[in-house]
Design a protein around this motif. Structure first.
Motif, mmCIF file in Angstrom:
data_model
loop_
_atom_site.group_PDB
_atom_site.id
_atom_site.type_symbol
_atom_site.label_atom_id
_atom_site.label_comp_id
_atom_site.label_asym_id
_atom_site.label_seq_id
_atom_site.Cartn_x
_atom_site.Cartn_y
_atom_site.Cartn_z
ATOM 1 N N GLN A 91 -47.362 -24.748 -75.159
ATOM 2 C CA GLN A 91 -47.946 -25.291 -76.391
ATOM 3 C C GLN A 91 -49.190 -26.114 -76.104
ATOM 4 O O GLN A 91 -49.168 -27.023 -75.285
ATOM 5 C CB GLN A 91 -46.904 -26.167 -77.099
ATOM 6 C CG GLN A 91 -47.412 -26.899 -78.312
ATOM 7 C CD GLN A 91 -46.305 -27.643 -79.029
ATOM 8 O OE1 GLN A 91 -45.285 -27.075 -79.370
ATOM 9 N NE2 GLN A 91 -46.488 -28.927 -79.237
ATOM 10 N N GLY A 94 -53.231 -22.585 -75.226
ATOM 11 C CA GLY A 94 -54.041 -21.474 -75.733
ATOM 12 C C GLY A 94 -53.751 -20.154 -75.040
ATOM 13 O O GLY A 94 -53.028 -20.111 -74.042
ATOM 14 N N TYR A 96 -51.838 -17.561 -75.877
ATOM 15 C CA TYR A 96 -50.383 -17.589 -75.730
ATOM 16 C C TYR A 96 -49.781 -16.289 -75.223
ATOM 17 O O TYR A 96 -48.645 -16.274 -74.743
ATOM 18 C CB TYR A 96 -49.768 -18.024 -77.071
ATOM 19 C CG TYR A 96 -50.219 -19.420 -77.432
ATOM 20 C CD1 TYR A 96 -49.627 -20.517 -76.829
ATOM 21 C CD2 TYR A 96 -51.292 -19.636 -78.287
ATOM 22 C CE1 TYR A 96 -50.070 -21.803 -77.104
ATOM 23 C CE2 TYR A 96 -51.745 -20.920 -78.573
ATOM 24 C CZ TYR A 96 -51.137 -21.997 -77.972
ATOM 25 O OH TYR A 96 -51.585 -23.266 -78.229
ATOM 26 N N TRP A 268 -51.953 -16.861 -82.490
ATOM 27 C CA TRP A 268 -50.803 -17.749 -82.248
ATOM 28 C C TRP A 268 -49.473 -17.006 -82.189
ATOM 29 O O TRP A 268 -48.465 -17.420 -82.782
ATOM 30 C CB TRP A 268 -50.744 -18.833 -83.329
ATOM 31 C CG TRP A 268 -51.949 -19.716 -83.375
ATOM 32 C CD1 TRP A 268 -52.718 -20.114 -82.314
ATOM 33 C CD2 TRP A 268 -52.529 -20.344 -84.514
ATOM 34 N NE1 TRP A 268 -53.724 -20.932 -82.739
ATOM 35 C CE2 TRP A 268 -53.636 -21.100 -84.085
ATOM 36 C CE3 TRP A 268 -52.213 -20.351 -85.875
ATOM 37 C CZ2 TRP A 268 -54.429 -21.852 -84.955
ATOM 38 C CZ3 TRP A 268 -52.999 -21.092 -86.737
ATOM 39 C CH2 TRP A 268 -54.094 -21.831 -86.276
ATOM 40 N N LEU A 271 -45.778 -18.516 -81.918
ATOM 41 C CA LEU A 271 -45.749 -19.931 -82.262
ATOM 42 C C LEU A 271 -45.297 -20.072 -83.714
ATOM 43 O O LEU A 271 -45.315 -19.115 -84.474
ATOM 44 C CB LEU A 271 -47.125 -20.559 -82.075
ATOM 45 C CG LEU A 271 -47.381 -21.171 -80.691
ATOM 46 C CD1 LEU A 271 -47.173 -20.151 -79.589
ATOM 47 C CD2 LEU A 271 -48.773 -21.765 -80.597
ATOM 48 N N ASP A 273 -45.635 -21.828 -87.482
ATOM 49 C CA ASP A 273 -46.393 -22.633 -88.429
ATOM 50 C C ASP A 273 -45.627 -22.661 -89.744
ATOM 51 O O ASP A 273 -44.402 -22.511 -89.728
ATOM 52 C CB ASP A 273 -47.832 -22.118 -88.580
ATOM 53 C CG ASP A 273 -47.911 -20.694 -89.065
ATOM 54 O OD1 ASP A 273 -46.848 -20.083 -89.319
ATOM 55 O OD2 ASP A 273 -49.027 -20.173 -89.215
ATOM 56 N N HIS A 314 -60.624 -25.694 -87.981
ATOM 57 C CA HIS A 314 -60.098 -25.448 -86.638
ATOM 58 C C HIS A 314 -60.810 -24.250 -86.031
ATOM 59 O O HIS A 314 -60.811 -23.165 -86.607
ATOM 60 C CB HIS A 314 -58.586 -25.214 -86.694
ATOM 61 C CG HIS A 314 -57.974 -25.105 -85.338
ATOM 62 N ND1 HIS A 314 -57.737 -26.210 -84.546
ATOM 63 C CD2 HIS A 314 -57.586 -24.034 -84.618
ATOM 64 C CE1 HIS A 314 -57.200 -25.808 -83.401
ATOM 65 N NE2 HIS A 314 -57.105 -24.503 -83.413
ATOM 66 N N LEU A 316 -61.429 -21.377 -83.257
ATOM 67 C CA LEU A 316 -60.825 -20.570 -82.198
ATOM 68 C C LEU A 316 -61.919 -19.738 -81.535
ATOM 69 O O LEU A 316 -63.082 -19.815 -81.913
ATOM 70 C CB LEU A 316 -59.739 -19.653 -82.768
ATOM 71 C CG LEU A 316 -58.444 -20.331 -83.206
ATOM 72 C CD1 LEU A 316 -58.612 -21.064 -84.508
ATOM 73 C CD2 LEU A 316 -57.335 -19.318 -83.354
ATOM 74 N N PRO A 355 -49.038 -24.287 -83.002
ATOM 75 C CA PRO A 355 -50.467 -24.333 -82.660
ATOM 76 C C PRO A 355 -51.050 -25.701 -82.960
ATOM 77 O O PRO A 355 -50.443 -26.529 -83.652
ATOM 78 C CB PRO A 355 -51.082 -23.254 -83.554
ATOM 79 C CG PRO A 355 -50.113 -23.080 -84.670
ATOM 80 C CD PRO A 355 -48.762 -23.393 -84.130
ATOM 81 N N LYS A 356 -52.240 -25.907 -82.418
ATOM 82 C CA LYS A 356 -52.869 -27.229 -82.455
ATOM 83 C C LYS A 356 -52.940 -27.861 -83.848
ATOM 84 O O LYS A 356 -52.551 -29.024 -84.019
ATOM 85 C CB LYS A 356 -54.270 -27.125 -81.853
ATOM 86 C CG LYS A 356 -54.797 -28.434 -81.343
ATOM 87 C CD LYS A 356 -53.980 -28.922 -80.175
ATOM 88 C CE LYS A 356 -54.452 -30.306 -79.750
ATOM 89 N NZ LYS A 356 -53.622 -30.837 -78.653
ATOM 90 N N HIS A 359 -49.631 -29.075 -84.933
ATOM 91 C CA HIS A 359 -49.264 -30.247 -84.138
ATOM 92 C C HIS A 359 -49.973 -31.496 -84.667
ATOM 93 O O HIS A 359 -49.364 -32.552 -84.836
ATOM 94 C CB HIS A 359 -49.631 -30.015 -82.673
ATOM 95 C CG HIS A 359 -49.342 -31.185 -81.785
ATOM 96 N ND1 HIS A 359 -48.080 -31.454 -81.309
ATOM 97 C CD2 HIS A 359 -50.150 -32.163 -81.308
ATOM 98 C CE1 HIS A 359 -48.132 -32.551 -80.569
ATOM 99 N NE2 HIS A 359 -49.367 -33.002 -80.551
#
Length: 369
Positions: A91, A94, A96, A268, A271, A273, A314, A316, A355-356, A359
């Motif tokens: 986590q 990146g 992933y 992601w 992960l 969300d 955000h 990427l 993901p960031k 978080h």
DNA sequence: AAAACGGGGGC
DNA sequence: GCCCCAGTTTT
């Protein structure tokens, strides 16, 4: 072949040592960083370190490496872990897919290869997640197989030494750089040589403003002698990033929050969300609440909205995501029945990897009940 | 051959 | 804001 033109030019102009490997290796021995994966001969640890360090700076990967090895000290323990456990350790790092492939590969090695990591370039490169670079790194560093490797650092060092005009990533660049790397390689100590090439690029032959006047190769470096260092290597042009607009639905019940495991076709992978309403452009909160998707999720007008956050940006590698969170009043939810949805207790242990931006959201917004 | 895939640090 | 990093897989 093009390579001979450059090598010939080099030979004609510079009747000097040409012992690149010897010079760079000597430099390496007195200048290298002390790193945990350099203190071991365990192919598993070297493998893990190489995966973590793909497209990742040493300082960023170091802590992840330590935690990963502590949690999974060998192939067997990694193979037995769950996907969620592995993703939790990845986590924030990146890319992933690296973790997914590493985990799958460990299971493959336990099941099909008797728990033994392959010890040759030819076998290593067949494993998912291990490409040309990583196969050469493991083969040369852990098994002393005389194969050269080319990562971003080596590519830059060679492009400068030989003043190569080829753009990063093209077949031509790959071919010529590979041939030169093969020539420079010291087959007697390939692991040392390869690590020396990379460390030289990482610490001395750096991307911006390298200290060429104090370089051990200043009398042999063609791009320096031609005052062309700043043009080498030839960079590729940037890609345009797509814009996306995520409206996250923060649905709670008691201490739990509704999360969704992301599947593999999008960013992601694996992960977690939140349920999301994605729109092709930025829309007002009122428009989201009036949308068909909102009605689909909530049957009618839906739960009262407690708060709508500002839009966070955000970035990427290939997308820019504009993210807004709709914090809904607790206990007012209805239809989220897919197996991808999961109630997560935020005060519990074993929270899923996120993901960031998720978080960040969970860290900044305290929920009161 | 090009696109997709994260996040962070340096300037 | 721009560049790019101890790359690999998918299209």
């Amino acid at each position: 072949m093009q390579i001979f033109i450059y090598l010939e030019q080099f030979f004609l102009n510079q009747p000097v040592t040409m012992n690149f490997s010897g010079e760079i290796t000597a430099w390496y021995i007195s200048n290298k960083r002390e790193l945990p994966w350099r203190e071991t001969a365990d192919p598993y640890k070297i493998w893990v370190s190489e995966i973590i360090l793909q497209q990742t700076r040493v300082v960023q990967g170091l802590g992840y490496y330590e935690r990963f090895i502590k949690a999974f000290p060998d192939v067997h323990s990694l193979a037995r872990a769950t996907t969620d456990q592995v993703m939790r350790l990845w986590q924030g790092l990146g890319y992933y897919s690296r973790a997914v492939y590493l985990h799958e590969a460990a299971q493959h090695i336990m099941k099909e290869l008797g728990g033994e990591i392959p010890d040759s370039y030819r076998e290593l490169i067949r494993i998912r997640g291990i490409g040309e670079y990583t196969a050469a790194a493991i083969a040369s560093i852990a098994f002393q197989e005389p194969v050269p490797l080319i990562d971003g650092n080596v590519f830059r060092v060679i492009a400068r030494l030989f003043n190569l005009p080829y753009e990063i990533g093209t077949a031509k660049a790959k071919k010529v750089t590979g041939e030169i790397a093969e020539r420079i390689l010291d087959p007697k100590r390939p692991g040392l040589h390869n690590q020396a090439m990379m460390e030289f690029g990482a610490l001395h032959c750096v991307i911006k403003n390298p200290d060429c006047n104090n370089c051990i190769l200043r009398n042999e470096c063609l791009s320096f002698l031609n005052n062309n260092v700043k043009n080498r290597p030839v960079k590729k042009k940037r890609v345009k990033k797509a814009q996306r607009y995520f409206n996250y639905l923060v649905v709670r019940s008691g201490n739990s929050i509704l999360m969704r495991k992301r599947n593999g076709k999008d960013i992601w992978k694996y992960l977690y969300d939140f349920p999301v309403i994605e729109t092709p452009a930025l829309e007002d909160p009122a428009g989201i609440i009036a949308s068909e998707e909102w009605k689909y999720h909530f049957k009618d007008t839906g739960p009262p909205v407690q708060e709508v956050t500002p839009v966070f940006k955000h970035v990427l590698s290939h997308q820019i995501i504009h993210i807004r969170f709709f914090i809904l009043q607790p206990e007012h939810f209805s239809g989220f029945h897919s197996k991808d949805y999961k109630w997560v207790n935020l005060s519990g242990r074993n929270k899923p990897a996120v993901p960031k931006p998720i978080h960040n959201f969970l860290s900044s917004y305290a929920f009161k009940h």
